[in-house]
Enzyme design. Sequence first.
Site, short mmCIF file in Angstrom:
data_model
loop_
_atom_site.label_atom_id
_atom_site.label_comp_id
_atom_site.label_asym_id
_atom_site.label_seq_id
_atom_site.Cartn_x
_atom_site.Cartn_y
_atom_site.Cartn_z
N ASP A 154 0.86 -1.18 0.00
CA ASP A 154 0.00 0.00 0.00
C ASP A 154 0.90 1.23 0.00
OD1 ASP A 154 -2.02 1.82 0.25
OD2 ASP A 154 -2.60 1.25 2.28
N SER A 155 0.44 2.30 -0.61
CA SER A 155 1.28 3.49 -0.78
C SER A 155 1.48 4.28 0.49
CB SER A 155 0.64 4.40 -1.82
OG SER A 155 -0.60 4.90 -1.34
N GLY A 156 0.63 4.06 1.49
CA GLY A 156 0.61 4.91 2.68
C GLY A 156 -0.55 5.89 2.65
N GLY A 157 -1.27 5.91 1.53
CA GLY A 157 -2.38 6.85 1.39
C GLY A 157 -3.51 6.62 2.37
N PHE A 158 -3.77 5.35 2.72
CA PHE A 158 -4.87 5.06 3.64
C PHE A 158 -4.67 5.72 4.99
CE2 PHE A 158 -6.78 2.30 6.94
CZ PHE A 158 -8.11 2.52 6.62
N ASP A 208 -2.35 8.13 -3.45
CA ASP A 208 -3.55 8.86 -3.83
C ASP A 208 -4.00 9.74 -2.67
OD1 ASP A 208 -4.06 6.62 -2.31
OD2 ASP A 208 -5.98 6.17 -3.24
N GLN A 251 -10.47 6.86 -7.42
CA GLN A 251 -11.12 7.60 -6.33
C GLN A 251 -12.34 8.35 -6.89
OE1 GLN A 251 -10.67 7.25 -3.23
NE2 GLN A 251 -8.64 6.33 -3.05
N GLY A 278 -11.20 3.88 -1.65
CA GLY A 278 -12.14 4.81 -1.03
C GLY A 278 -13.46 4.21 -0.61
N ASP A 328 -8.13 -7.60 -0.24
CA ASP A 328 -7.30 -7.66 0.97
C ASP A 328 -8.10 -7.13 2.14
OD1 ASP A 328 -5.96 -4.90 2.21
OD2 ASP A 328 -6.83 -4.66 0.23
N CYS A 366 -13.00 -29.00 7.30
CA CYS A 366 -11.81 -28.19 7.02
C CYS A 366 -10.56 -29.04 7.10
CB CYS A 366 -11.72 -27.03 8.03
SG CYS A 366 -10.28 -25.97 7.81
N CYS A 368 -7.40 -27.79 7.35
CA CYS A 368 -6.25 -27.07 7.89
C CYS A 368 -5.69 -27.80 9.11
CB CYS A 368 -6.61 -25.63 8.23
SG CYS A 368 -7.39 -25.36 9.83
N CYS A 371 -7.78 -27.59 12.44
CA CYS A 371 -8.96 -28.46 12.55
C CYS A 371 -8.57 -29.93 12.65
CB CYS A 371 -9.89 -28.23 11.36
SG CYS A 371 -10.73 -26.62 11.42
N HIS A 396 -6.31 -20.81 10.83
CA HIS A 396 -7.58 -21.37 10.34
C HIS A 396 -8.33 -20.35 9.48
CE1 HIS A 396 -11.53 -23.23 10.19
NE2 HIS A 396 -12.01 -22.05 10.55
#
Length: 449
Positions: A154-158, A208, A251, A278, A328, A366, A368, A371, A396
């Site tokens: 991530d660019s850091g914009g968030f 952004d 955006q 956004g 994500d 499951c 995994c 489980c 899990h």
Amino acid sequence: MTTTIDQNITIDNNSNNNNSNNNDQDKYSKNNSTDINDVYVKTEEDIVISGVKYPTPTGEGVIPPLQFEIVGKWGKARAAKLTLPHHQCSTPMFMPVGTQGTVKGLTSQQLVDLNCGVVLGNTYHLGHRPGPEVMDSVGGLHKFMNYPRAMLTDSGGFQMVSLLQLAEITEQGVQFQSPHDGSTMVLTPELSMGIQNSIGADIMMALDDVVSSTTVGPRVEQAMYRTLRWIDRCIKAHKKPETQNIFAIVQGGLDSRLRDICMEGLMAREFPGYAIGGLSGGESKDMFWRVVHQCTSKLPENKPRYLMGVGYALDLVVCSALGVDMFDCVFPSRTARFGTALVASGSLNLKSAEYALDFTPIDSECTCMVCKNYTKAYLHIVAGKEAIGGQLLTYHNIHYQMSLMSQIRQSIIDQTFPNFVKSFINKQYPNNDCPQWALDALKEVNIII
């Protein structure tokens, strides 16, 4: 007054149109307003198509660092192979979030065991610690955290939203006060690209101007146009286009007109992939899916589409139906640390006393390792209390997300996607109480529940 920053880019600090006349300054004074009754006044710098193009490597024998091949479709839903420098991924896919170089509670080898194609890192946090100097010294984040597969940063914009009280946004960039040590960082498009080049992520997100999805007024339009200006600075600052890709972020808030303008500008620059940003910030789900549908209907068919910050199971299914390829979210790992396990019927709060004598696995179907080896009774003792509880439930929950995306993908290839969606919703909502927004979204793509 002007300030010159990296790459001899001159930025105006006094007004959007570099005009010192007070009357003209007054004309633009409300462009930063979040009052719904104020109107944005377009400036001379609000250019949609600048003529700048993304430098995709070309030439005989040159293999671009991103290849996207659609292998199956049902309606708008796509299954594809996404080939990146470090891994070939299958989409639609979910990408776990490892903000500071780690998915909390999991080792890098466990992420490989879980078949995670891409893991996220955060430029703002990694830029503070360990910092780009360490990344350069060790040869990037892949080597630093011993993770052999693909990464996205991530660019850091968030952080403009999540750390808004610690941030000041100007045309130059974003000035942050570090939540770690109180130091100041001015995150510009140039610095964001520089840090991400040092990290070595397969996919780098452009910086952004991010506003909350519930923001109204001229500020939304200001942010959209600034995003288009900053994108050109990101392109110019990108030093490794032969091994790393930039994704541009659409955006425009909940305004369909602004979203269309932003997509027009970004598509003209011909990026290898596009993100829908956004959203998931408190807007209504009805508005959420309509913006996603609008964007996936307009973005290029031959490029991957990434919906940022989305990870609830219902959202993954619906938005895959709407044509999204990549997702994500911190949700599966964060909810695990609070003692919640994700299952086909929804979720289980393992801290509840009802599981104290339950010696069955979280999910009998499951596969995994959690489980296979642990009971609900044991997890009840450690869930939300001991570190091992968070680790096991994170494993899990990530497995659940990976399995869900695999089923979505295979059903698209097998042309049974509508049946899969109906089965998924029947398990999650056996009382026929599926949220109306989801039913409306699915109906728009000819899946009737």
